[in-house]
Design an enzyme around this catalytic site. Sequence first.
Site, PDB file in Angstrom:
ATOM      1  N   TRP A 117       8.354  11.790   2.767  1.00 48.28           N
ATOM      2  CA  TRP A 117       7.215  11.699   3.695  1.00 48.28           C
ATOM      3  C   TRP A 117       7.354  12.526   4.965  1.00 48.28           C
ATOM      4  O   TRP A 117       6.604  12.353   5.900  1.00 48.28           O
ATOM      5  CB  TRP A 117       6.899  10.237   4.059  1.00 48.28           C
ATOM      6  CG  TRP A 117       6.294   9.495   2.902  1.00 48.28           C
ATOM      7  CD1 TRP A 117       6.877   8.514   2.158  1.00 48.28           C
ATOM      8  CD2 TRP A 117       5.001   9.692   2.320  1.00 48.28           C
ATOM      9  NE1 TRP A 117       6.034   8.096   1.154  1.00 48.28           N
ATOM     10  CE2 TRP A 117       4.867   8.796   1.239  1.00 48.28           C
ATOM     11  CE3 TRP A 117       3.937  10.554   2.609  1.00 48.28           C
ATOM     12  CZ2 TRP A 117       3.717   8.737   0.456  1.00 48.28           C
ATOM     13  CZ3 TRP A 117       2.789  10.487   1.834  1.00 48.28           C
ATOM     14  CH2 TRP A 117       2.697   9.578   0.774  1.00 48.28           C
ATOM     15  N   ASP A 120       5.897   5.726   4.019  1.00 46.54           N
ATOM     16  CA  ASP A 120       6.964   4.903   4.585  1.00 46.54           C
ATOM     17  C   ASP A 120       7.816   5.575   5.651  1.00 46.54           C
ATOM     18  O   ASP A 120       8.106   4.999   6.674  1.00 46.54           O
ATOM     19  CB  ASP A 120       7.909   4.450   3.463  1.00 46.54           C
ATOM     20  CG  ASP A 120       7.183   3.686   2.364  1.00 46.54           C
ATOM     21  OD1 ASP A 120       5.951   3.787   2.276  1.00 46.54           O
ATOM     22  OD2 ASP A 120       7.857   2.996   1.590  1.00 46.54           O
ATOM     23  N   TRP A 161      -1.060  -0.017  -4.108  1.00 48.63           N
ATOM     24  CA  TRP A 161      -1.996   1.116  -4.177  1.00 48.63           C
ATOM     25  C   TRP A 161      -1.656   2.051  -5.332  1.00 48.63           C
ATOM     26  O   TRP A 161      -2.531   2.742  -5.847  1.00 48.63           O
ATOM     27  CB  TRP A 161      -2.182   1.799  -2.831  1.00 48.63           C
ATOM     28  CG  TRP A 161      -1.109   2.687  -2.282  1.00 48.63           C
ATOM     29  CD1 TRP A 161       0.207   2.444  -2.197  1.00 48.63           C
ATOM     30  CD2 TRP A 161      -1.321   3.983  -1.675  1.00 48.63           C
ATOM     31  NE1 TRP A 161       0.846   3.489  -1.579  1.00 48.63           N
ATOM     32  CE2 TRP A 161      -0.069   4.457  -1.232  1.00 48.63           C
ATOM     33  CE3 TRP A 161      -2.442   4.786  -1.444  1.00 48.63           C
ATOM     34  CZ2 TRP A 161       0.093   5.679  -0.597  1.00 48.63           C
ATOM     35  CZ3 TRP A 161      -2.277   6.006  -0.804  1.00 48.63           C
ATOM     36  CH2 TRP A 161      -1.027   6.443  -0.390  1.00 48.63           C
ATOM     37  N   ASP A 162      -0.396   2.040  -5.790  1.00 48.41           N
ATOM     38  CA  ASP A 162      -0.068   2.798  -7.009  1.00 48.41           C
ATOM     39  C   ASP A 162      -0.939   2.319  -8.160  1.00 48.41           C
ATOM     40  O   ASP A 162      -1.444   3.114  -8.950  1.00 48.41           O
ATOM     41  CB  ASP A 162       1.404   2.585  -7.415  1.00 48.41           C
ATOM     42  CG  ASP A 162       2.388   3.116  -6.399  1.00 48.41           C
ATOM     43  OD1 ASP A 162       2.385   2.617  -5.265  1.00 48.41           O
ATOM     44  OD2 ASP A 162       3.165   4.028  -6.732  1.00 48.41           O
ATOM     45  N   GLU A 204       7.726  12.225  -8.248  1.00 52.29           N
ATOM     46  CA  GLU A 204       7.088  11.452  -7.176  1.00 52.29           C
ATOM     47  C   GLU A 204       6.514  12.387  -6.101  1.00 52.29           C
ATOM     48  O   GLU A 204       5.402  12.211  -5.642  1.00 52.29           O
ATOM     49  CB  GLU A 204       8.148  10.520  -6.576  1.00 52.29           C
ATOM     50  CG  GLU A 204       7.664   9.580  -5.499  1.00 52.29           C
ATOM     51  CD  GLU A 204       8.785   8.643  -5.031  1.00 52.29           C
ATOM     52  OE1 GLU A 204       9.956   8.826  -5.459  1.00 52.29           O
ATOM     53  OE2 GLU A 204       8.483   7.740  -4.237  1.00 52.29           O
ATOM     54  N   GLN A 256      -0.748  -2.904   1.508  1.00 56.42           N
ATOM     55  CA  GLN A 256      -0.818  -1.438   1.390  1.00 56.42           C
ATOM     56  C   GLN A 256      -2.291  -0.982   1.394  1.00 56.42           C
ATOM     57  O   GLN A 256      -3.181  -1.824   1.370  1.00 56.42           O
ATOM     58  CB  GLN A 256      -0.149  -0.993   0.076  1.00 56.42           C
ATOM     59  CG  GLN A 256       1.325  -0.647   0.214  1.00 56.42           C
ATOM     60  CD  GLN A 256       1.901  -0.001  -1.033  1.00 56.42           C
ATOM     61  OE1 GLN A 256       1.437  -0.241  -2.134  1.00 56.42           O
ATOM     62  NE2 GLN A 256       2.934   0.808  -0.855  1.00 56.42           N
TER      63      GLN A 256
END
Length: 443
Positions: free
Chosen positions: A363, A173, A38-39, A406, A111
Amino acid sequence: MKIHREKLLQDAKDILYFNWKDGFTVPSERLYPFQWNWDSGFVSLGFINFNVDYAMQELRSLFSGQWKNGMVPHIIFHGGQDTGYFPNPSFWGTDKIENAPNPPKTSGITQPPVHGFVLEALYTRHQENKKVHDFVEELFPKIVSLHTFFYEHRNPLKDGLVYIYHPWESGRDNSPLWDDILKQIHIDKDKLRPYKRVDNTLADPSERPTTFDYDRYIYLLELGRKHEYAGPKIAEESPFLVQDVLINTVLIKSNESLINLGKEFGYDTHEIKDWNDLSTQSFNDKLWNEALGTYTSYDLRNDKQIALKEVAGLAPLFANIPDKKRANILLSHLTSITSKKEDYLLYPSFDIDHELFDPKKYWRGPVWPQMNWLLYKGLQNYGFSNWAERVKSDILELVFRLGFYEYFDPRRKVIEQLERGYGGSKFSWTAAVVIDLLSEHKT
Ligand code: GLC
């Protein structure tokens, strides 16, 4: 804060070129040195604005790793040799699997399927370009085959809500969402294949998942491997079986894009429409949590909603899933965090009022730019223009201040004291999202 837009845009483009490795883009050179599913969708979305050939090549490279059953793996290990990265191709063992391509070597899980809406964006912006036209014809059936994989292999109840069986498939994740399920997995360490992780040597270990969690990630990987990463046995056996709110949101949005493209190209999209109607209906029936006022993921193994607030609970705005009333409730989550004592910039990955909220940990609290891009688009869909603009300018400010990391601390006061973000640096989707936001277009 005054943002130097030209500089920001140039830096963002430089990062995508820096991370471009002869045909595909790595998320971040040290931490994630291959192509991530998906990146790549987001990267392509960024390239659409300034290098359409790369935008197409990015997706082409990703789909070179598509399996015969339609799955697009979460990592494509172009080059194929085992490197220091873990889990490496040998650990996944996909070269022994009939369905998998070889080359390239790939992981065995998937993903969020963002590719449909990326393809539509590409076409909408470059309709006159013959190469783009041909590319849509090339990629459309591959994306349909990916969606078919989800509806055929990941839809055991036939309610149109597809499941994941590994936290890495969710894209989020290490979210606290998965804690309870992971705790229920009892592991005999002697029976678990020995492994040595490297993520915690490349990034600050205090920001990374614990060993307890990592053992369970490996356990679930092994479960997939035992069943050649497909088939009904996974749904029968996996203790982790979740109808994830983000995967299903993105799938619905991409279905919608395929339907739109199908109209333009004269393709029959009846089946996609049927899937999408069913998915949207079930989504609203099953994933809405009235008490929390948000959408939630559903734990199929324990037959209950995962009743926690998190950023993906707002993502359905992106796919036009909620009605106006629910959309207003979702908006109130965003407005409420700005009135807290500690003012929050953007929407954190996890509920700030929950005891598990951690503003630094992977996350479990920080802000991710690409998640807020989804939110930005979702707010626009519902005419919440002022809020959309605020999210947009906050993303830009954050990256301008702290760099193309990130993820980021969500607390405004803390951000003012910091000099950098968290996790990997020179991060591709952060750059891509910035490019998209800075480029003037309405779609
Ligand atoms: C982390 C993220 C995942 C992403 C990958 C590469 O594993 O959780 O969503 O795809 O990094 O950026």
